[in-house]
Design an enzyme around this catalytic site. Structure first.
Site, PDB file in Angstrom:
ATOM      1  N   LYS A 136     -23.967  20.173  23.993  1.00 58.77           N
ATOM      2  CA  LYS A 136     -24.341  19.576  25.323  1.00 58.77           C
ATOM      3  C   LYS A 136     -25.552  19.995  25.741  1.00 58.77           C
ATOM      4  O   LYS A 136     -25.889  21.038  25.031  1.00 58.77           O
ATOM      5  CB  LYS A 136     -23.250  19.761  26.317  1.00 58.77           C
ATOM      6  N   VAL A 194     -15.703   3.891  43.123  1.00 57.61           N
ATOM      7  CA  VAL A 194     -15.796   2.631  42.585  1.00 57.61           C
ATOM      8  C   VAL A 194     -17.438   2.345  42.029  1.00 57.61           C
ATOM      9  O   VAL A 194     -17.760   1.448  42.191  1.00 57.61           O
ATOM     10  CB  VAL A 194     -15.231   1.169  43.343  1.00 57.61           C
ATOM     11  N   GLY A 237     -15.244   3.356  37.910  1.00 58.80           N
ATOM     12  CA  GLY A 237     -14.208   2.977  38.978  1.00 58.80           C
ATOM     13  C   GLY A 237     -14.150   1.423  39.170  1.00 58.80           C
ATOM     14  O   GLY A 237     -13.084   0.823  39.271  1.00 58.80           O
ATOM     15  N   HIS A 238     -15.075   0.665  39.230  1.00 58.16           N
ATOM     16  CA  HIS A 238     -15.170  -0.713  39.546  1.00 58.16           C
ATOM     17  C   HIS A 238     -14.609  -1.504  38.433  1.00 58.16           C
ATOM     18  O   HIS A 238     -14.053  -2.776  38.683  1.00 58.16           O
ATOM     19  CB  HIS A 238     -16.665  -1.266  40.046  1.00 58.16           C
TER      20      HIS A 238
HETATM   21  N1  LIG Z   1     -20.010   6.747  32.893  1.00 61.42           N
HETATM   22  C1  LIG Z   1     -19.159   7.166  31.913  1.00 61.42           C
HETATM   23  O1  LIG Z   1     -19.234   6.667  30.814  1.00 61.42           O
HETATM   24  C2  LIG Z   1     -18.356   8.273  31.954  1.00 61.42           C
HETATM   25  C3  LIG Z   1     -17.583   8.994  30.833  1.00 61.42           C
HETATM   26  C4  LIG Z   1     -16.948   9.894  31.249  1.00 61.42           C
HETATM   27  C5  LIG Z   1     -16.580  10.348  32.335  1.00 61.42           C
HETATM   28  N2  LIG Z   1     -17.224  10.078  33.463  1.00 61.42           N
HETATM   29  C6  LIG Z   1     -16.879  10.506  34.779  1.00 61.42           C
HETATM   30  O2  LIG Z   1     -16.390   9.503  35.411  1.00 61.42           O
HETATM   31  C7  LIG Z   1     -16.831   9.735  37.057  1.00 61.42           C
HETATM   32  C8  LIG Z   1     -17.724   8.570  37.566  1.00 61.42           C
HETATM   33  O3  LIG Z   1     -18.515   8.337  36.643  1.00 61.42           O
HETATM   34  P1  LIG Z   1     -19.525   7.023  37.018  1.00 61.42           P
HETATM   35  O4  LIG Z   1     -20.428   6.791  35.524  1.00 61.42           O
HETATM   36  O5  LIG Z   1     -18.727   5.763  37.470  1.00 61.42           O
HETATM   37  O6  LIG Z   1     -20.376   7.496  38.155  1.00 61.42           O
HETATM   38  P2  LIG Z   1     -20.980   6.612  39.180  1.00 61.42           P
HETATM   39  O7  LIG Z   1     -22.066   7.482  40.163  1.00 61.42           O
HETATM   40  O8  LIG Z   1     -21.304   5.344  38.906  1.00 61.42           O
HETATM   41  O9  LIG Z   1     -19.778   6.452  40.267  1.00 61.42           O
HETATM   42  C9  LIG Z   1     -19.163   7.386  40.924  1.00 61.42           C
HETATM   43  C10 LIG Z   1     -18.886   6.747  42.169  1.00 61.42           C
HETATM   44  O10 LIG Z   1     -18.098   7.700  43.446  1.00 61.42           O
HETATM   45  C11 LIG Z   1     -18.542   7.658  44.598  1.00 61.42           C
HETATM   46  N3  LIG Z   1     -18.218   8.769  45.329  1.00 61.42           N
HETATM   47  C12 LIG Z   1     -18.996  10.207  45.254  1.00 61.42           C
HETATM   48  N4  LIG Z   1     -18.421  10.781  46.085  1.00 61.42           N
HETATM   49  C13 LIG Z   1     -17.162  10.394  46.528  1.00 61.42           C
HETATM   50  C14 LIG Z   1     -16.032  10.663  47.286  1.00 61.42           C
HETATM   51  N5  LIG Z   1     -16.188  11.965  47.979  1.00 61.42           N
HETATM   52  N6  LIG Z   1     -15.476   9.979  47.608  1.00 61.42           N
HETATM   53  C15 LIG Z   1     -15.162   8.731  47.346  1.00 61.42           C
HETATM   54  N7  LIG Z   1     -16.148   8.288  46.254  1.00 61.42           N
HETATM   55  C16 LIG Z   1     -16.975   8.899  46.173  1.00 61.42           C
HETATM   56  C17 LIG Z   1     -19.915   7.181  44.235  1.00 61.42           C
HETATM   57  O11 LIG Z   1     -20.545   6.660  45.512  1.00 61.42           O
HETATM   58  C18 LIG Z   1     -20.120   6.287  43.225  1.00 61.42           C
HETATM   59  O12 LIG Z   1     -20.006   4.950  43.682  1.00 61.42           O
HETATM   60  C19 LIG Z   1     -17.756  11.036  36.761  1.00 61.42           C
HETATM   61  O13 LIG Z   1     -16.845  12.297  37.156  1.00 61.42           O
HETATM   62  C20 LIG Z   1     -18.300  10.984  35.350  1.00 61.42           C
HETATM   63  O14 LIG Z   1     -18.574  12.438  34.973  1.00 61.42           O
HETATM   64  C21 LIG Z   1     -18.075   9.068  33.180  1.00 61.42           C
END
Ligand SMILES: NC(=O)c1ccc[n+]([C@@H]2O[C@H](COP(=O)([O-])OP(=O)(O)OC[C@H]3O[C@@H](n4cnc5c(N)ncnc54)[C@H](O)[C@@H]3O)[C@@H](O)[C@H]2O)c1
Length: 367
Positions: free
Chosen positions: A89, A190, A194-195
């Site tokens: 990382k 979402v 999430g979405h």
């Molecule tokens: N994108 C990837 O490929 C990937 C891969 C592995 C892990 N992750 C993990 O998944 C999670 C989400 O990643 P992402 O890429 O969707 O990020 P993102 O920023 O697109 O989505 C996160 C969402 O969570 C919401 N949020 C923040 N704080 C909140 C709270 N207290 N309550 C409710 N909603 C809240 C934000 O408004 C946002 O819509 C992170 O922990 C990330 O490390 C992502």
């Protein structure tokens, strides 16, 4: 002279009681303002892979602690994803909104290149596929680039798909059928992951409840699926009458209070580092909640970008991410057999693969 017989990889590093990392590199360039740390936890299974986090850390010490933890976590994630990749990382210290520049990213790329392929980088918090295209102008060891540059693009596609596979495995383990049909699933956050998870759940016939601090994020879901219910926040979601709780926002979602409040029988979501502190995995098990370890079920994203190393093929990557279903079932079975929480069983399986497959390189090939 170095006492080679006195060195042990079990020695502890001075930082946060971590096991020793293979290599930690500090990179700086005054002109572009680059201040980065690349950590390679191990290369037992192959070159290390993990994203670059661009974040305004309050101190170098805080950045170092983060990159050591994150690179170790990548080793475990890559091992259980069945990849021939080790854990690494990188962190760039700074505010991505103001400090990111072409020169800084290209200087960073030259440092990645200098490691000769021991570390492959990708996107993480604060870095995007477009940034990886820039880094790739100076380094051959970059994944997660844009599709226009032969890259895998947005890794949340297979992350969400993999979380859904993990959830199907949890449903199989608890209800005896690998479907969420008729189950009530609460998705916290979402955003990108999430979405897309909501899309899979709705298609499978689940009843979905969501919460997000961003109104725009909630509106996007409602435009696609007007039948989805919305609650105010995490407090309301975790106290709701759910079958499954899916944390897909930030890390640390599962603390003592949340576990005590939780009514869902399954926790399975995309967020990284869901357990707020060691011991939460046992609290969940003691309350009869089945926890699908985060780094196992959210490995679809790394599977997606790892595939790019050999020339991206979505069908091949998706087939690999589908295996998250089997891996998750295997972990639940090992946990039941050993009488430990699934998080502990997952760590043991990852360590076993790193050790068993890692040692084959000890066989001399004669050239
Ligand atoms: N994108 C990837 O490929 C990937 C891969 C592995 C892990 N992750 C993990 O998944 C999670 C989400 O990643 P992402 O890429 O969707 O990020 P993102 O920023 O697109 O989505 C996160 C969402 O969570 C919401 N949020 C923040 N704080 C909140 C709270 N207290 N309550 C409710 N909603 C809240 C934000 O408004 C946002 O819509 C992170 O922990 C990330 O490390 C992502």
């Amino acid at each position: 002279m170095t006492d080679v017989f006195g060195l042990s990889h079990k020695d502890k590093s001075p930082v946060s009681g971590q096991a020793r990392h293979e290599q930690v590199v500090f990179c700086s360039d005054e002109h572009s303002g680059l201040h980065a740390i690349i950590a390679i936890y191990n290369t037992a299974l192959g070159p290390s892979l993990g994203g670059t986090r661009f974040y305004p850390y309050p101190s170098e010490q805080a950045a170092l602690a983060d990159v050591l933890n994150l690179s170790r976590a990548m080793a475990y994630k890559n091992a259980l994803a069945g990849l021939d990749l080790g854990g690494g990382k990188a962190v760039i210290i700074g505010d991505p909104a103001t400090d990111k520049s072409e020169a800084l990213l290209r200087v960073y790329g030259r440092f990645v290149q200098s490691l000769g392929g021991r570390y492959y980088t990708a996107c993480d918090v604060g870095t995007y596929s477009e940034d990886m295209d820039v880094v790739a102008r100076e380094s051959s060891y970059v994944t997660g680039r844009t599709p226009a540059h032969g890259g895998a693009g947005d890794s949340s596609i297979l992350t969400a798909y993999g979380v859904f596979q993990g959830m199907r495995a949890a449903a199989e383990h608890v209800y005896g059928a690998p479907t969420l049909r008729g189950r009530r699933v609460g998705v916290e956050g979402v955003g990108k992951v999430g979405h897309r998870l909501v899309d899979h759940l709705v298609a499978d016939g689940a009843e979905v409840v969501v919460c997000d601090v961003s109104e725009r994020a909630v509106e996007r879901v409602l435009r696609r699926h007007p039948e989805v219910a919305v609650v105010a926040d995490q407090l309301e979601l975790t106290g709701a009458d759910l079958d499954v709780y899916a944390p897909c926002a930030l890390g640390g979602a599962l603390d003592d209070d949340t576990v005590a409040r939780l009514r869902a029988g399954i926790v399975c979501g995309g967020a990284n580092n869901q357990l707020a502190h060691p011991g939460v995995e046992k609290e969940l098990a003691d309350r009869g909640v089945l926890y699908a370890p985060d780094y196992v079920v959210n490995s679809g994203g790394v599977i997606q970008v790892a595939d790019e190393i050999q020339g991206f093929d979505m069908d091949r990557a998706k087939a690999k991410a589908t295996q998250i279903y089997d891996t998750t079932l295997k972990i639940f079975a090992a946990a039941a057999e050993d009488g430990v929480p699934p998080a502990v069983a997952a760590d043991r399986l990852a360590e076993r693969r790193m050790s068993e497959v890692g040692r084959i390189r000890g066989i001399w090939l004669g050239h």
